[in-house]
Design a protein around this motif. Structure first.
Motif, short mmCIF file in Angstrom:
data_model
loop_
_atom_site.label_atom_id
_atom_site.label_comp_id
_atom_site.label_asym_id
_atom_site.label_seq_id
_atom_site.Cartn_x
_atom_site.Cartn_y
_atom_site.Cartn_z
N ARG A 148 0.83 -1.20 0.00
CA ARG A 148 0.00 0.00 0.00
C ARG A 148 0.87 1.26 0.00
O ARG A 148 1.85 1.33 0.73
N ARG A 150 0.53 5.34 0.59
CA ARG A 150 -0.27 6.46 1.07
C ARG A 150 0.52 7.73 0.78
O ARG A 150 1.55 8.00 1.39
N TRP A 151 0.04 8.53 -0.16
CA TRP A 151 0.80 9.66 -0.68
C TRP A 151 1.01 10.75 0.35
O TRP A 151 0.14 11.03 1.17
N LYS A 160 0.05 11.53 -8.94
CA LYS A 160 -0.20 10.53 -7.90
C LYS A 160 -1.38 10.93 -7.03
O LYS A 160 -2.19 10.08 -6.63
N ALA A 163 -4.49 10.07 -8.81
CA ALA A 163 -4.73 8.62 -8.84
C ALA A 163 -5.23 8.11 -7.49
O ALA A 163 -5.91 7.09 -7.42
N ASP A 165 -4.53 7.12 -3.18
CA ASP A 165 -3.72 6.11 -2.51
C ASP A 165 -3.89 4.77 -3.21
O ASP A 165 -4.98 4.45 -3.72
N GLN A 166 -2.83 3.97 -3.22
CA GLN A 166 -2.81 2.74 -4.00
C GLN A 166 -2.68 1.49 -3.13
O GLN A 166 -2.03 1.52 -2.08
N SER A 167 -3.28 0.40 -3.59
CA SER A 167 -3.15 -0.91 -2.95
C SER A 167 -2.90 -1.94 -4.03
O SER A 167 -3.65 -2.00 -5.03
N PHE A 168 -1.84 -2.75 -3.88
CA PHE A 168 -1.44 -3.71 -4.89
C PHE A 168 -1.39 -5.12 -4.30
O PHE A 168 -0.43 -5.46 -3.60
N PRO A 208 1.98 5.91 -10.37
CA PRO A 208 1.30 5.53 -9.13
C PRO A 208 1.72 4.16 -8.60
O PRO A 208 1.37 3.81 -7.47
N ALA A 209 2.47 3.39 -9.40
CA ALA A 209 2.97 2.10 -8.95
C ALA A 209 4.41 2.21 -8.44
O ALA A 209 5.07 1.19 -8.21
#
Length: 287
Positions: A148, A150-151, A160, A163, A165-168, A208-209
């Protein structure tokens, strides 16, 4: 092999020889590299090694080094040759007067080696989740199942932020790209399973990755074990994808920002005059 439980102690670490492995215990002293302190100890199976060398070191020392097989250790696979010599977890530095003893253990260990070439799977355990660290543009965490991002309000690019916050999930990843924070443009990038082979990757600060490192952000002893843990989880589910080639031209605003950051590193003494001039010329050539 030498008697089970025999220990060879050197500077910053001690190797304990077992029947089928070497247990490396790292010291936690103030002079011990932070990566060693973070690792604590590692059990390296004999099957994960392809060779052993003993060479003269600096200032009255000798260096015993075990050579891991390619693909056997997720930490070394993630590092991809970027670790400085003093942070190599497979080096044991000893006083020169212990050379005869070190040669004995080296010979004993060599006699047990039966494997060579790339390993089909990781044989050395990866650092255990949960893990986290702070990058320049995000707080990064891994719970063993998903990574995860969190920008950060101050560091993340507008791309970013848009886009979110991201979860992979690990099941959607094919690999990890780690570029040391000790060099310019250090970063950690997650590679998606469905990414096209011909697709050009975005620059890390626009992707964003990816998260980018910087002065005091994403230090080796935090970001490398993190990358190794993610890589091990990915490899347990399939092969690691090849790292795509870097893109060609860049946006002028991106170039200006990178030159500014390079100047900060130069003023902080982390980049030499020659390195600053060379990298600045490379960036300007991409306009």
């Amino acid at each position: 092999m030498s008697r089970m439980g025999d220990v060879l102690a050197g500077f910053h670490a001690a190797w304990e020889f077992e029947s089928d492995s070497v247990l490396i215990r790292y010291e936690r002293g103030i002079r011990t590299p932070k990566l060693f302190q973070a690792l604590g100890e590692r059990r390296v199976p004999i099957a994960a090694l392809s060779g052993v060398t003993l060479t003269p070191g600096k200032r009255g020392t000798v260096v015993l080094r075990a050579e891991p097989r390619p693909g056997a250790d997720p930490l070394m696979e993630a590092a991809d040759g970027q670790l400085k010599e003093g942070c190599d977890p497979y080096r044991l530095v000893l006083p020169a007067e212990r050379e005869t003893l070190a040669e004995y253990y080296a010979d004993e260990l060599r006699a047990q080696l039966t494997e060579s070439g790339p390993a089909e799977r990781h044989l050395v355990p990866a650092p255990e989740a949960p893990l986290h660290f702070k990058a320049y543009d995000a707080k990064v965490s891994f719970d063993g199942r998903a990574v995860r991002f969190r920008w950060s309000w101050t560091g993340a690019s507008s791309t970013k932020w848009k886009a979110g916050d991201q979860s992979f999930p690990v099941t959607e990843l094919s690999g990890v790209e780690w570029r040391s924070p000790e060099v310019f443009e250090g970063h950690l990038r997650l590679l998606a399973r469905d990414a096209g082979a011909e697709q050009q990757p975005l620059q890390p600060d626009q992707d964003p990755a990816s998260v980018v490192f910087g002065l005091g952000y994403g230090p080796v002893h935090e970001s490398l074990p993190f990358a190794a843990a993610v890589l091990a989880a990915v490899r347990a589910r399939g092969p690691v994808a090849a790292v795509p080639a870097a893109p060609g031209r860049r946006d002028p605003a991106d170039i200006a920002e990178r030159i500014r950051h390079l100047g900060e590193l130069h003023r902080a003494g982390l980049v030499t005059d020659e390195e600053f001039a060379t990298k600045k010329a490379e960036l300007l050539a991409q306009l």
